[in-house]
Design a protein around this motif. Structure first.
Motif, short mmCIF file in Angstrom:
data_model
loop_
_atom_site.label_atom_id
_atom_site.label_comp_id
_atom_site.label_asym_id
_atom_site.label_seq_id
_atom_site.Cartn_x
_atom_site.Cartn_y
_atom_site.Cartn_z
N ALA A 415 0.83 -1.21 0.00
CA ALA A 415 0.00 0.00 0.00
C ALA A 415 0.86 1.25 0.00
CB ALA A 415 -0.94 0.00 1.21
N ALA A 416 1.97 1.22 0.73
CA ALA A 416 2.84 2.40 0.80
C ALA A 416 3.44 2.73 -0.55
CB ALA A 416 3.94 2.17 1.83
N GLU A 417 3.66 1.72 -1.40
CA GLU A 417 4.20 1.97 -2.74
C GLU A 417 3.15 2.58 -3.66
OE1 GLU A 417 7.22 1.70 -3.67
OE2 GLU A 417 8.20 0.32 -2.24
N HIS A 418 1.86 2.39 -3.32
CA HIS A 418 0.79 2.83 -4.20
C HIS A 418 -0.10 3.90 -3.57
CE1 HIS A 418 2.01 -1.13 -5.76
NE2 HIS A 418 1.68 -0.64 -6.93
N THR A 419 0.37 4.49 -2.48
CA THR A 419 -0.33 5.59 -1.84
C THR A 419 0.55 6.82 -1.92
OG1 THR A 419 -1.44 4.08 -0.31
CG2 THR A 419 -1.40 6.40 0.30
N PHE A 420 -0.03 7.94 -2.33
CA PHE A 420 0.75 9.14 -2.65
C PHE A 420 0.30 10.33 -1.82
CE2 PHE A 420 0.65 6.34 -6.27
CZ PHE A 420 1.94 6.35 -6.75
N LEU A 421 1.21 11.26 -1.60
CA LEU A 421 0.84 12.54 -1.03
C LEU A 421 0.09 13.32 -2.11
CD1 LEU A 421 3.06 11.58 0.98
CD2 LEU A 421 3.71 13.97 1.22
N LEU A 422 -1.12 13.74 -1.82
CA LEU A 422 -1.93 14.43 -2.82
C LEU A 422 -1.39 15.82 -3.11
CD1 LEU A 422 -4.43 14.37 -4.65
CD2 LEU A 422 -5.73 15.29 -2.73
N GLY A 423 -1.08 16.55 -2.06
CA GLY A 423 -0.52 17.89 -2.23
C GLY A 423 -1.59 18.95 -2.44
N ASP A 424 -1.15 20.20 -2.43
CA ASP A 424 -2.03 21.34 -2.66
C ASP A 424 -1.22 22.40 -3.42
OD1 ASP A 424 -4.04 23.17 -2.68
OD2 ASP A 424 -4.04 23.58 -0.53
N PRO A 425 -1.45 22.57 -4.73
CA PRO A 425 -2.52 21.96 -5.52
C PRO A 425 -2.30 20.45 -5.69
CG PRO A 425 -1.02 23.14 -6.96
CD PRO A 425 -0.62 23.48 -5.55
N PRO A 426 -3.39 19.73 -5.89
CA PRO A 426 -3.30 18.27 -5.94
C PRO A 426 -2.58 17.78 -7.19
CG PRO A 426 -5.53 19.00 -6.46
CD PRO A 426 -4.79 20.21 -6.00
N ASP A 427 -1.82 16.71 -7.03
CA ASP A 427 -1.09 16.08 -8.13
C ASP A 427 -1.75 14.74 -8.44
OD1 ASP A 427 0.68 14.98 -9.92
OD2 ASP A 427 2.42 15.03 -8.60
N TYR A 428 -2.44 14.66 -9.60
CA TYR A 428 -3.17 13.45 -9.95
C TYR A 428 -2.38 12.53 -10.90
CZ TYR A 428 -7.33 15.42 -7.74
OH TYR A 428 -8.22 15.94 -6.84
N GLU A 429 -1.14 12.88 -11.17
CA GLU A 429 -0.26 11.96 -11.91
C GLU A 429 1.08 11.90 -11.19
OE1 GLU A 429 0.81 10.77 -16.52
OE2 GLU A 429 0.43 12.87 -16.04
N PRO A 430 1.06 11.42 -9.93
CA PRO A 430 2.27 11.46 -9.12
C PRO A 430 3.28 10.40 -9.54
CG PRO A 430 0.53 10.34 -7.94
CD PRO A 430 -0.09 10.84 -9.21
N SER A 431 4.53 10.74 -9.41
CA SER A 431 5.60 9.78 -9.67
C SER A 431 5.91 8.99 -8.42
CB SER A 431 6.85 10.52 -10.15
OG SER A 431 7.23 11.51 -9.22
N ALA A 432 6.72 7.96 -8.56
CA ALA A 432 6.99 7.04 -7.45
C ALA A 432 7.61 7.74 -6.25
CB ALA A 432 7.90 5.92 -7.92
#
Length: 620
Positions: A415-432
């Motif tokens: 799950a940790a490999e596939h869970t991302f910090l969304l951020g603000d503004p949100p990043d919907y194509e996050p890298s690893a």
């Protein structure tokens, strides 16, 4: 300060100065006689904007004149003699701003909310001027009184809309579907709404408990359902919807009625659309949520035969899944081949990954497996007290010091490999490197600690992002290919639904910001093409031929956008539904004006209080 793509459009001397913002000035003048090259007084004039008209044609600088809710004229700055239009009763200076048709969102679930809410946020905040609800086989008509609570449980289970909010908000002044339309008829909204009749409600109405429990339909059952659907479409339903994915279940765990419907039932009901020559057949097919990779191609086969037989469009949800990352292409190509056989099949695709949002006040949290965390969560503390407790060093230690068993540890690592910090503004194509595991490796922390700190940001409202579909390769390139496919329809925003874990009603805005301007991990897409995709194309799929382009005679539905500064905000949880129900919302900055039928409904993102939107009865 113009966006680079518009500099050339404004490099020549324009007709009306060089204002930089949208200004709205009420003016009243006498009506001039109409002569060649002139028009009568306009209700609204949008001046000097960078017009992307929804046809796919290149952008141009010009004015849009709206009279009595419809576009009366479009004047190009470079088109020779401009229209000498008198000042309108209301003007918007759109110099340097993007002007588009209003977005036409064909996949929402506001079926209950539309009966009590005139704004229809969050879709209203993202430039939507027309929406279609009643998707995926769930809706609230027809219904007998003793089945009302059951329909609420069905919607709650499938679409994660709080049942308490639906029970409190819906007034239930109908039984039949035409009566449901009659109940909506006098209401007004920020946008026009159309709806479809849902298989789940129809089946339970006709078959009672047999229908609710997915027992086979008899010929008499099918004929009764066909007549109900026929009456609904004749009364103004835009189509019929069903669900066949076992991921869609009621609150009691039973799959949506119609999930296992045989072909005689599907074709029998579909014949109502064919007989009337109206309506779209919409569905969430087998495997739509990745639970099945064998049957989806069989689904396209019966859809092809159904569409060809009844002569009506069929549109189905299509998402890339991890277990078969290339299956989407096979299904889309089969849909394209079906067109050569007289079928009209449109895979409906999303503009980004289907992603779960996890925080302390959402349905799902990364820490739900931690006993100490669940003990705290079950106390149902007020938000401020919950956050204060999480900041207590002793509480933090009890959660982060937990030792899982080997199987749970393995699941958490995955799950940790596939869970991302969304951020603000949100990043919907996050890298690893934006994943919890990636951040942990870079900082020397444990992934649980990274998640803990991230979720405490923004006064405890920080969110993590888990893209579960459309992200098999760790980026959105497959989504780009889906959008480009000649048979794809832009949809699946699910406005009004998945209140506690997903907030994709912002997709119309994301389509502009990410796909035409901001994408860093691959190629972008042409602005004119993206605008057409979610205006002209979505409107035409549902037979709404009076909107979706900026042309004379079309409805005066527009967005005036500061394209360079258009930006999604971070999603947030609020408890503004009836009975204190919670939902995720997401705003945007950069919409200078949204115009519905010539009336400004939002100015600089703020609700003007105007409600020109009406119920749509049938195609036009």
């Amino acid at each position: 300060g113009l966006p680079r793509r518009f500099e050339a459009l404004h490099s020549a001397k324009t007709r009306r100065g060089a204002g930089t913002g949208a200004t709205m000035t009420p003016r009243r003048t006498g009506v001039r006689p109409s002569t060649r090259g002139k028009i009568a007084m306009a209700d609204l004039v949008v001046r000097n904007g960078n017009i992307v008209d929804g046809t796919g044609a290149p952008a141009f600088v010009g004015d849009v004149h709206i009279v009595d809710g419809r576009i009366a004229a479009v004047a190009r700055a470079d088109g020779g003699q401009p229209l000498d239009a008198p000042a309108g009763t209301h003007e918007i200076d759109a110099t340097g701003l993007l002007v588009t048709p209003g977005w036409v969102d064909i996949h929402t679930h506001y079926d209950g909310q539309a009966t009590w809410d005139s704004m229809l946020a969050p879709s209203a905040w993202h430039g939507v001027t027309t929406l279609v609800m009643g998707n995926c086989g769930v809706g609230f008509a027809p219904v007998v009184p003793e089945r009302r609570d059951w329909l609420i449980g069905l919607m709650e289970g499938v679409e994660d809309i709080p049942g308490t909010a639906l029970a409190e908000g819906i007034d239930w002044s109908w039984e039949t579907f035409p009566e449901y339309l009659d109940a909506l008829e006098p209401r007004r909204w920020t946008m026009d709404i159309g709806t479809q009749i849902a298989h789940g409600a129809v089946r339970a109405y006709v078959m009672g408990e047999r229908g609710a429990r997915n027992e086979p339909a008899t010929p008499d059952d099918i004929e009764a359902m066909r007549e109900i659907v026929s009456d609904a479409v004749a009364a103004g339903a835009l189509g019929f919807s069903t669900s066949r994915t076992i991921a869609h279940v009621a609150i009691d765990g039973e799959p949506v009625p119609g999930t296992f419907a045989a072909e005689d039932e599907l074709f029998g009901i579909g014949s109502a659309l064919g007989d009337l020559g109206a309506g779209v057949f919409e569905l969430a097919p087998m495997g739509a949520a990745g639970e099945d990779t064998v049957n989806p191609i069989k689904e396209v086969d019966w859809m092809r035969r159904l569409s060809a037989k009844i002569g009506r469009p069929v549109t189905f949800a299509l998402i890339q899944v991890d277990s078969a990352p290339g299956l989407w292409k096979e299904l889309m190509d089969a849909s394209l081949a079906a067109a050569d056989e007289g079928a009209d099949i449109w895979p409906q695709v999303a503009g980004r990954a289907t992603g779960l949002l996890g925080g302390h006040f959402t349905t799902y949290s990364f820490f739900d497996v931690v006993p100490a965390y669940m003990d705290l969560k079950l106390r149902k503390l007020p938000e401020a007290e919950m956050v204060a407790a999480l900041r207590d060093p002793a509480v933090r230690a009890s959660i982060l010091g937990w030792e899982p068993d080997d199987a749970t540890r393995e699941r958490l690592e995955h799950a940790a490999e596939h869970t991302f910090l969304l951020g603000d503004p949100p990043d919907y194509e996050p890298s690893a490197d934006r994943s919890l595991a990636g951040m942990a490796r870079a900082s020397g922390k444990d992934p649980l600690e990274v998640a803990y700190d991230a979720m405490l940001e923004n006064d405890g409202h920080g969110l993590l992002y888990v893209p579960i579909l459309n992200y098999s390769d760790g980026w959105l390139e497959p989504v780009r290919e889906m959008l480009l496919h000649p048979r794809s329809a832009s949809g699946l925003a699910d406005g009004g639904a998945h209140c506690g874990v997903i907030c994709d009603a912002s997709l119309p805005t994301f389509m502009l910001t990410h796909w035409t301007r901001d994408r860093q991990r691959g190629e972008t897409l042409p602005l004119e093409w993206i605008v057409k995709k979610q205006t002209h194309d979505t409107a035409r799929l549902y037979g709404l031929g009076d909107r979706g382009t900026i042309e004379p005679g079309m409805l005066g539905d527009l967005n005036v956008i500061d394209y360079e500064h258009l930006q999604l905000g971070s999603p947030y949880v609020t408890a503004d539904l009836p009975a204190g129900g919670k939902r995720l919302l997401q705003r945007a900055t950069g919409y200078r004006a949204t115009v519905k039928s010539g009336v400004v409904t939002f100015a600089d993102g703020e609700d003007t209080g105007e409600r020109p939107g009406i119920l749509l009865r049938g195609a036009r």
